[in-house]
Design a protein around this motif. Structure first.
Motif, PDB file in Angstrom:
ATOM      1  N   GLU A   1       9.566 116.890 129.015  1.00 28.82           N
ATOM      2  CA  GLU A   1       9.430 118.299 128.719  1.00 28.82           C
ATOM      3  C   GLU A   1       8.140 118.540 127.940  1.00 28.82           C
ATOM      4  O   GLU A   1       7.669 117.667 127.200  1.00 28.82           O
TER       5      GLU A   1
ATOM      6  N   THR B   1       2.508 118.346 129.019  1.00 35.44           N
ATOM      7  CA  THR B   1       3.605 117.586 129.595  1.00 35.44           C
ATOM      8  C   THR B   1       3.038 116.262 130.083  1.00 35.44           C
ATOM      9  O   THR B   1       1.838 116.173 130.385  1.00 35.44           O
TER      10      THR B   1
ATOM     11  N   GLY C   1      12.211 125.061 131.554  1.00 33.97           N
ATOM     12  CA  GLY C   1      12.426 123.629 131.437  1.00 33.97           C
ATOM     13  C   GLY C   1      13.833 123.256 131.847  1.00 33.97           C
ATOM     14  O   GLY C   1      14.636 124.097 132.282  1.00 33.97           O
ATOM     15  N   ARG C   2      14.156 121.976 131.656  1.00 35.93           N
ATOM     16  CA  ARG C   2      15.478 121.509 132.097  1.00 35.93           C
ATOM     17  C   ARG C   2      16.611 122.197 131.334  1.00 35.93           C
ATOM     18  O   ARG C   2      17.696 122.388 131.863  1.00 35.93           O
TER      19      ARG C   2
ATOM     20  N   ILE D   1       8.927 127.535 129.431  1.00 34.45           N
ATOM     21  CA  ILE D   1       7.732 126.703 129.339  1.00 34.45           C
ATOM     22  C   ILE D   1       6.496 127.555 129.587  1.00 34.45           C
ATOM     23  O   ILE D   1       5.462 127.376 128.950  1.00 34.45           O
TER      24      ILE D   1
ATOM     25  N   SER E   1      15.350 131.029 125.688  1.00 33.93           N
ATOM     26  CA  SER E   1      15.661 130.654 127.070  1.00 33.93           C
ATOM     27  C   SER E   1      15.957 131.922 127.857  1.00 33.93           C
ATOM     28  O   SER E   1      16.053 133.017 127.292  1.00 33.93           O
TER      29      SER E   1
ATOM     30  N   THR F   1       9.832 117.574 138.765  1.00 34.82           N
ATOM     31  CA  THR F   1      10.048 117.715 137.322  1.00 34.82           C
ATOM     32  C   THR F   1      11.408 118.285 136.947  1.00 34.82           C
ATOM     33  O   THR F   1      11.750 118.312 135.759  1.00 34.82           O
TER      34      THR F   1
ATOM     35  N   TRP G   1      12.060 121.265 136.843  1.00 31.69           N
ATOM     36  CA  TRP G   1      11.847 122.575 136.248  1.00 31.69           C
ATOM     37  C   TRP G   1      12.066 123.634 137.327  1.00 31.69           C
ATOM     38  O   TRP G   1      12.077 123.325 138.520  1.00 31.69           O
TER      39      TRP G   1
END
Length: 495
Positions: A165, A182, A227-228, A233, A245, A292, A294
């Motif tokens: 991340e 990253t 991101g995860r 991001i 988020s 990734t 993402w």
């Protein structure tokens, strides 16, 4: 009366014009409604296709860039593993990968503690491609224990390459790195297949931001990268990066649509959704990065997608309204002009109704129904004038005969009065003789046995005298009756 009829004629033209325009408006509106209904779905389909295509192109471009980074890292890893017996060569290799790949920000070739006994606990040649060119240093110390960093631990624990991340270095020693980045990290193996370190190549988040935020299929569209864990991001508002988020707004105000979108992006799904996002109706197109995990999304305001369509609708509506108004005026003018004979007939009938039967009405040269109606009205007026003249003559004659009849009636009434008086007089004169005759007759009937001849003769003589008087009166009455009958016969023959 005149103003009312004029108003009726005028309103007839207006009503006819309005009806024509209404029929045209219904047909035109129906056709336009169907066209715009189909066009809206066509615009929507085109917008969806454009949004998907833009997102796919962006994701493909980033994926290709990430793939190039992975290929470069894989190639460098091979060189690193081939030179494990030459630790100082690692500085050269870390610089070389940055020279060969300008998109890369940094490169770390980090080894396990004391892998090179001569280098001590920390040995990690690091090169940074900054504004002043490529700088190289030995990173790692008690204040910066890279063995505990995610970019080092996660690929070692997973024993496979891994995109970490985005993060920002907090090392205050050596080269000052102020960028969020990253890293693509992969384990380094010795000849026996044992993991002895990690090769990490860094990619600046600014590059992601520029690439993703420049993706604008529409003027006011924006992109975000999650991101995860769902944190931002990349976001147009940089203050929200890493601290919020996509689901943060739902904590205060539940939003099922936004929640469903966030869950779908976190699950690595692809697609689009229509939601109300930050006060605007939007279409959100989203898909994951295969390398990734993402998820990237393009947020397109509905006003941008349907803006040209709405403007076209506005222009078409204005053109339609203006066109219908012009059609109304033109239709009213044509109908009123075509109905001019009717207006002429209306004014003529007003004069005729006031007794002006000689009001002039011109003949029409038109061959249509209105021309025939006008000419028929002229013929009717001529016939009506003739009938009126005849009626006037008959009326005068009747009036004269009525005067004569009144005079005759008065004369007859007077004559009748005279005759009645004469008859009454004659009747009065006849009463006495008739009474005498009746009295003598009664006397003779009662005493005829005892009457002497002289008395009987005397009574007969009296009866004869009374009878003569009666006869004379009757003769007078007969003469008067014959004279009246003669006069009546003459009057009948004269009439």
């Amino acid at each position: 009366m005149s103003s009312e009829r004029g108003h009726v004629g005028h309103s007839f033209s207006t009503r006819m014009s309005i009806w024509v325009v209404l029929i045209v408006a219904v047909i035109f509106t129906t056709a336009l409604g169907i066209m715009f209904y189909v066009s809206r779905y066509a615009v929507q389909d085109e917008a969806l296709q454009k949004g998907r295509q833009t997102l796919e192109n962006t994701a493909l471009y980033i994926d290709n860039t990430l793939k190039q980074v992975e290929i470069a890292a894989d190639n460098m890893k091979w060189h690193v593993e081939q030179n494990l017996q030459h630790p100082d060569t690692m500085f050269f290799l870390s610089r070389q990968i940055l020279k060969s790949n300008p998109n890369l920000t940094g490169c770390s070739i980090a080894f396990d503690p004391y892998y090179f006994s001569s280098k001590g606990r920390y040995f990690s040649p690091y090169s940074y491609n900054g504004k002043d060119g490529i700088q190289t240093e030995q990173e790692g110390s008690d204040s910066y224990q890279y063995h505990c960093m995610d970019w080092y631990l996660i690929p070692k624990l997973l024993d496979k390459p891994y995109w970490v991340e985005p993060f920002q270095e907090f090392n205050t020693e050596g080269i000052a790195v102020r960028e969020v980045m990253t890293s693509y990290c992969q384990p380094i193996y010795d000849g026996s297949g044992k993991s002895v370190g990690v090769l990490s190549v860094d990619l600046s988040l600014d590059w992601f931001s520029r690439t993703i935020l420049s993706t604008k299929p529409y003027p006011n569209s924006n992109c975000i990268l999650l991101g995860r864990g769902g944190t931002f991001i990349v976001h147009p508002d940089s203050t929200r990066l890493f601290y919020e988020s996509i689901l943060t707004p739902t904590l205060e105000t539940p939003d099922s649509a936004l929640t469903a979108l966030g869950e779908a992006m976190l699950a690595g799904e692809s697609g689009y959704r229509k939601i109300h996002y930050e006060g605007t109706d939007c279409y959100v197109f989203y898909m994951p990065f295969r390398r990734t995990e993402w998820s990237v999304a393009i947020i397109c305001p509905e006003s941008d997608i349907f803006g040209p369509y709405q403007r076209l609708m506005f222009y078409v509506r204005m053109i339609t309204i203006v066109g219908l108004l012009l059609l109304l005026i033109f239709t009213w003018y044509i109908i009123r002009r075509k109905l001019q004979p009717l207006h002429l007939l209306v004014r003529s009938t007003e004069h005729i109704s006031q007794g002006h039967f000689d009001t002039p009405i011109p003949k029409s040269d038109r061959q249509d129904e209105l021309g025939q109606l006008q000419n028929s009205f002229v013929n009717m007026q001529e016939s009506l004038a003739t009938y009126i003249q005849q009626i006037r003559q008959s009326t005068n004659m009747l009036r004269q005969r009525n005067v004569e009849l009144l005079q005759a009636y008065e004369h007859a009434r007077k004559a009748e009065s005279v005759k009645t008086a004469f008859v009454d007089n004659m009747t009065d004169q006849m009463i006495q003789p008739v009474r005498e005759v009746a009295a003598i007759t009664d006397d003779i009937r009662e005493h005829y046995m005892s009457l002497k001849p002289e008395e009987a003769q005397q009574k007969v003589k009296q009866m004869m005298l009374s009878t003569d008087v009666i006869l004379k009166l009757l003769d007078e009455l007969i003469k008067v009756a014959e004279k009246d009958q003669f006069n009546n016969s003459n009057e009948e023959s004269n009439s």
